[in-house]
Design a protein around this motif. Structure first.
Motif, PDB file in Angstrom:
ATOM      1  N   PRO A   1      -9.307  11.545 -10.470  1.00 58.05           N
ATOM      2  CA  PRO A   1      -9.706  11.508  -9.048  1.00 58.05           C
ATOM      3  C   PRO A   1      -9.405  10.278  -8.225  1.00 58.05           C
ATOM      4  O   PRO A   1      -8.982  10.663  -7.249  1.00 58.05           O
ATOM      5  CB  PRO A   1     -11.331  11.600  -9.355  1.00 58.05           C
ATOM      6  CG  PRO A   1     -11.655  12.309 -10.506  1.00 58.05           C
ATOM      7  CD  PRO A   1     -10.657  11.731 -11.252  1.00 58.05           C
ATOM      8  N   ALA A   2      -9.218   9.308  -8.935  1.00 64.55           N
ATOM      9  CA  ALA A   2      -9.087   8.043  -8.233  1.00 64.55           C
ATOM     10  C   ALA A   2      -7.560   7.959  -7.930  1.00 64.55           C
ATOM     11  O   ALA A   2      -7.286   7.688  -6.690  1.00 64.55           O
ATOM     12  CB  ALA A   2      -9.365   6.762  -8.995  1.00 64.55           C
ATOM     13  N   ILE A   3      -6.776   8.464  -8.802  1.00 64.38           N
ATOM     14  CA  ILE A   3      -5.136   8.808  -8.612  1.00 64.38           C
ATOM     15  C   ILE A   3      -5.039   9.690  -7.165  1.00 64.38           C
ATOM     16  O   ILE A   3      -4.286   9.533  -6.472  1.00 64.38           O
ATOM     17  CB  ILE A   3      -4.553   9.053  -9.945  1.00 64.38           C
ATOM     18  CG1 ILE A   3      -4.616   7.878 -10.980  1.00 64.38           C
ATOM     19  CG2 ILE A   3      -3.156   9.484  -9.604  1.00 64.38           C
ATOM     20  CD1 ILE A   3      -3.679   6.873 -10.600  1.00 64.38           C
ATOM     21  N   LEU A   4      -5.641  10.671  -7.515  1.00 62.30           N
ATOM     22  CA  LEU A   4      -5.585  11.875  -6.222  1.00 62.30           C
ATOM     23  C   LEU A   4      -5.888  11.283  -4.931  1.00 62.30           C
ATOM     24  O   LEU A   4      -5.231  11.427  -3.875  1.00 62.30           O
ATOM     25  CB  LEU A   4      -6.219  13.117  -6.732  1.00 62.30           C
ATOM     26  CG  LEU A   4      -6.086  13.672  -7.879  1.00 62.30           C
ATOM     27  CD1 LEU A   4      -6.734  15.044  -8.176  1.00 62.30           C
ATOM     28  CD2 LEU A   4      -4.554  14.187  -7.985  1.00 62.30           C
ATOM     29  N   LYS A   5      -6.888  10.634  -4.980  1.00 62.92           N
ATOM     30  CA  LYS A   5      -7.518   9.856  -3.921  1.00 62.92           C
ATOM     31  C   LYS A   5      -6.501   8.617  -3.077  1.00 62.92           C
ATOM     32  O   LYS A   5      -6.118   8.805  -1.915  1.00 62.92           O
ATOM     33  CB  LYS A   5      -8.960   9.264  -3.946  1.00 62.92           C
ATOM     34  CG  LYS A   5      -9.454   8.886  -2.673  1.00 62.92           C
ATOM     35  CD  LYS A   5     -10.827   8.387  -3.210  1.00 62.92           C
ATOM     36  CE  LYS A   5     -11.745   7.870  -2.092  1.00 62.92           C
ATOM     37  NZ  LYS A   5     -13.127   7.070  -2.295  1.00 62.92           N
ATOM     38  N   LEU A   6      -5.962   8.077  -4.032  1.00 65.63           N
ATOM     39  CA  LEU A   6      -4.903   7.035  -3.841  1.00 65.63           C
ATOM     40  C   LEU A   6      -3.714   7.652  -3.159  1.00 65.63           C
ATOM     41  O   LEU A   6      -2.867   7.394  -2.289  1.00 65.63           O
ATOM     42  CB  LEU A   6      -4.479   6.092  -4.751  1.00 65.63           C
ATOM     43  CG  LEU A   6      -3.469   4.969  -4.740  1.00 65.63           C
ATOM     44  CD1 LEU A   6      -3.849   4.221  -3.408  1.00 65.63           C
ATOM     45  CD2 LEU A   6      -3.236   4.303  -5.900  1.00 65.63           C
ATOM     46  N   ALA A   7      -3.014   8.819  -3.704  1.00 67.65           N
ATOM     47  CA  ALA A   7      -2.213   9.774  -3.601  1.00 67.65           C
ATOM     48  C   ALA A   7      -2.185  10.308  -2.253  1.00 67.65           C
ATOM     49  O   ALA A   7      -1.379  10.230  -1.306  1.00 67.65           O
ATOM     50  CB  ALA A   7      -1.949  10.899  -4.359  1.00 67.65           C
ATOM     51  N   GLY A   8      -3.592  10.300  -1.603  1.00 69.09           N
ATOM     52  CA  GLY A   8      -3.710  10.921  -0.268  1.00 69.09           C
ATOM     53  C   GLY A   8      -3.666  10.000   0.986  1.00 69.09           C
ATOM     54  O   GLY A   8      -3.898  10.475   2.056  1.00 69.09           O
ATOM     55  N   VAL A   9      -3.801   8.722   0.641  1.00 69.79           N
ATOM     56  CA  VAL A   9      -3.798   7.621   1.702  1.00 69.79           C
ATOM     57  C   VAL A   9      -2.530   7.843   2.476  1.00 69.79           C
ATOM     58  O   VAL A   9      -1.438   8.266   2.140  1.00 69.79           O
ATOM     59  CB  VAL A   9      -4.075   6.280   1.462  1.00 69.79           C
ATOM     60  CG1 VAL A   9      -5.376   6.332   0.435  1.00 69.79           C
ATOM     61  CG2 VAL A   9      -2.711   5.744   0.508  1.00 69.79           C
TER      62      VAL A   9
ATOM     63  N   ASP B   1       1.057   9.326  -5.895  1.00 71.96           N
ATOM     64  CA  ASP B   1       1.707  10.798  -5.662  1.00 71.96           C
ATOM     65  C   ASP B   1       2.598  11.229  -6.887  1.00 71.96           C
ATOM     66  O   ASP B   1       2.576  12.483  -7.105  1.00 71.96           O
ATOM     67  CB  ASP B   1       2.489  10.705  -4.343  1.00 71.96           C
ATOM     68  CG  ASP B   1       2.477  12.107  -3.669  1.00 71.96           C
ATOM     69  OD1 ASP B   1       1.184  12.811  -3.853  1.00 71.96           O
ATOM     70  OD2 ASP B   1       3.586  12.639  -3.133  1.00 71.96           O
ATOM     71  N   GLY B   2       3.469  10.383  -7.348  1.00 74.96           N
ATOM     72  CA  GLY B   2       4.408  10.514  -8.297  1.00 74.96           C
ATOM     73  C   GLY B   2       3.496  11.250  -9.710  1.00 74.96           C
ATOM     74  O   GLY B   2       4.012  11.968 -10.228  1.00 74.96           O
TER      75      GLY B   2
ATOM     76  N   ALA C   1       0.762  -1.399   0.030  1.00 79.07           N
ATOM     77  CA  ALA C   1      -0.026  -0.084   0.143  1.00 79.07           C
ATOM     78  C   ALA C   1       0.944   1.150  -0.056  1.00 79.07           C
ATOM     79  O   ALA C   1       0.688   2.412  -0.767  1.00 79.07           O
ATOM     80  CB  ALA C   1      -0.907  -0.063   1.289  1.00 79.07           C
ATOM     81  N   PRO C   2       1.905   1.255   0.865  1.00 75.85           N
ATOM     82  CA  PRO C   2       2.803   2.454   0.954  1.00 75.85           C
ATOM     83  C   PRO C   2       3.245   2.938  -0.769  1.00 75.85           C
ATOM     84  O   PRO C   2       3.606   3.987  -1.107  1.00 75.85           O
ATOM     85  CB  PRO C   2       3.903   2.380   1.849  1.00 75.85           C
ATOM     86  CG  PRO C   2       3.098   1.178   2.777  1.00 75.85           C
ATOM     87  CD  PRO C   2       2.444   0.458   1.962  1.00 75.85           C
ATOM     88  N   SER C   3       3.805   1.761  -1.416  1.00 82.36           N
ATOM     89  CA  SER C   3       4.404   1.833  -2.468  1.00 82.36           C
ATOM     90  C   SER C   3       3.326   2.217  -3.611  1.00 82.36           C
ATOM     91  O   SER C   3       3.572   3.248  -4.623  1.00 82.36           O
ATOM     92  CB  SER C   3       4.786   0.423  -3.012  1.00 82.36           C
ATOM     93  OG  SER C   3       6.125  -0.054  -2.410  1.00 82.36           O
ATOM     94  N   ALA C   4       2.075   1.981  -3.475  1.00 82.90           N
ATOM     95  CA  ALA C   4       0.970   2.314  -4.396  1.00 82.90           C
ATOM     96  C   ALA C   4       0.608   3.667  -4.083  1.00 82.90           C
ATOM     97  O   ALA C   4       0.595   4.477  -4.949  1.00 82.90           O
ATOM     98  CB  ALA C   4      -0.303   1.564  -4.015  1.00 82.90           C
ATOM     99  N   GLN C   5       0.740   4.212  -2.797  1.00 85.89           N
ATOM    100  CA  GLN C   5       0.560   5.694  -2.545  1.00 85.89           C
ATOM    101  C   GLN C   5       1.728   6.548  -3.142  1.00 85.89           C
ATOM    102  O   GLN C   5       1.366   7.467  -3.820  1.00 85.89           O
ATOM    103  CB  GLN C   5       0.589   5.926  -0.946  1.00 85.89           C
ATOM    104  CG  GLN C   5       0.411   7.350  -0.527  1.00 85.89           C
ATOM    105  CD  GLN C   5       1.416   8.189  -0.699  1.00 85.89           C
ATOM    106  OE1 GLN C   5       2.660   7.590  -0.619  1.00 85.89           O
ATOM    107  NE2 GLN C   5       1.240   9.429  -0.826  1.00 85.89           N
ATOM    108  N   PHE C   6       2.863   5.897  -3.202  1.00 90.41           N
ATOM    109  CA  PHE C   6       4.318   6.754  -3.663  1.00 90.41           C
ATOM    110  C   PHE C   6       3.913   6.820  -5.243  1.00 90.41           C
ATOM    111  O   PHE C   6       4.229   7.902  -5.809  1.00 90.41           O
ATOM    112  CB  PHE C   6       5.357   5.885  -3.350  1.00 90.41           C
ATOM    113  CG  PHE C   6       6.675   6.533  -3.715  1.00 90.41           C
ATOM    114  CD1 PHE C   6       7.216   7.550  -3.025  1.00 90.41           C
ATOM    115  CD2 PHE C   6       7.258   5.978  -4.877  1.00 90.41           C
ATOM    116  CE1 PHE C   6       8.295   8.092  -3.530  1.00 90.41           C
ATOM    117  CE2 PHE C   6       8.330   6.625  -5.099  1.00 90.41           C
ATOM    118  CZ  PHE C   6       9.164   7.659  -4.640  1.00 90.41           C
ATOM    119  N   LEU C   7       3.640   5.983  -5.707  1.00 88.49           N
ATOM    120  CA  LEU C   7       3.371   5.852  -7.388  1.00 88.49           C
ATOM    121  C   LEU C   7       2.272   6.694  -7.627  1.00 88.49           C
ATOM    122  O   LEU C   7       2.523   7.710  -8.752  1.00 88.49           O
ATOM    123  CB  LEU C   7       3.211   4.478  -7.760  1.00 88.49           C
ATOM    124  CG  LEU C   7       4.420   3.370  -7.898  1.00 88.49           C
ATOM    125  CD1 LEU C   7       4.172   2.007  -8.271  1.00 88.49           C
ATOM    126  CD2 LEU C   7       5.392   4.081  -8.621  1.00 88.49           C
TER     127      LEU C   7
END
Length: 206
Positions: free
Chosen positions: A22-30, A12-13, A4-10
């Motif tokens: 919107p889904a990418i931005l939501k994932l970046a915010g976890v 956010d990149g 999950a941290p790696s998914a957030q990092f990608l």
């Protein structure tokens, strides 16, 4: 498969690169935008899986003796703790992930495994209750139960009990399943795990 941290990092990149999905931005915010890595998994589940109670086996509540490090001179606390009962976990995996269960049967080739085990004279097979069934060589799925430990925070460690399919060749994350865990600093001597093992032993006898 990534953490999950790696998914957030990608994600956010991708946001930094200009993605407005919107889904990418939501994932970046976890995990508070990655500042709290330990919360990424929780936030990912809450934000993307909705009502996830159906996606996990039921937890069993048990009281265990525990230490409150903020009050070292006090008697043991007895908080409620959630653990996964091996027999319910096995039933859930069998129902929800039949392909994973199949790897635990060596793709349906249990007879060969049990024939070798019997030929070895393994004392654990002597008068084992599973042998009361005529078709046990086709039905009994060998499991492994083991304990392990790992670093937790900066000055603590977690002690973990897990079950796994002995015959599975899947990666660790896919076939080894945590049933109980406890922070070592909060253990009340041996009594904490004595209470946990008592429930796990009862479940395994089921």
């Amino acid at each position: 498969m990534i953490s999950a941290p790696s998914a957030q990092f990608l994600a956010d990149g991708a946001r930094v690169d200009g993605s407005t999905n919107p889904a990418i931005l939501k994932l970046a915010g976890v995990g508070s935008h990655g500042r709290w890595h330990q919360n990424c998994q929780r936030d990912l589940v809450r934000n993307f899986l909705g009502d996830h109670d159906a996606t996990q086996p039921p937890a069993y509540k048990v009281r265990v003796p525990a230490k409150d490090n903020s009050r070292p001179n006090e008697a043991a606390m007895t908080p409620w703790v959630s653990i996964l009962l091996p027999h319910q976990l096995f039933a859930w995996v069998s129902s929800e992930f039949p392909d994973v269960l199949k790897t635990g049967t060596d793709n349906g080739n249990l007879q060969e495994f049990w024939a070798r085990a019997e030929a070895s004279g393994d004392p654990q097979l002597h008068n084992h209750p599973m042998k009361l069934r005529a078709d046990w060589r086709d039905k009994a799925v060998p499991l492994v139960l083991y304990g392990d430990g790992g670093r937790f925070a900066r000055k603590d460690s977690m002690e973990i009990a897990s079950v796994a399919f002995l015959l599975s060749r899947l990666p660790t994350w896919a076939c080894k399943m945590v049933v109980a865990a406890w922070a070592k600093s909060a253990e009340w001597g041996d009594e904490t795990w004595d209470a946990l093992w008592a429930v796990l032993a009862w479940s395994l006898k089921c």
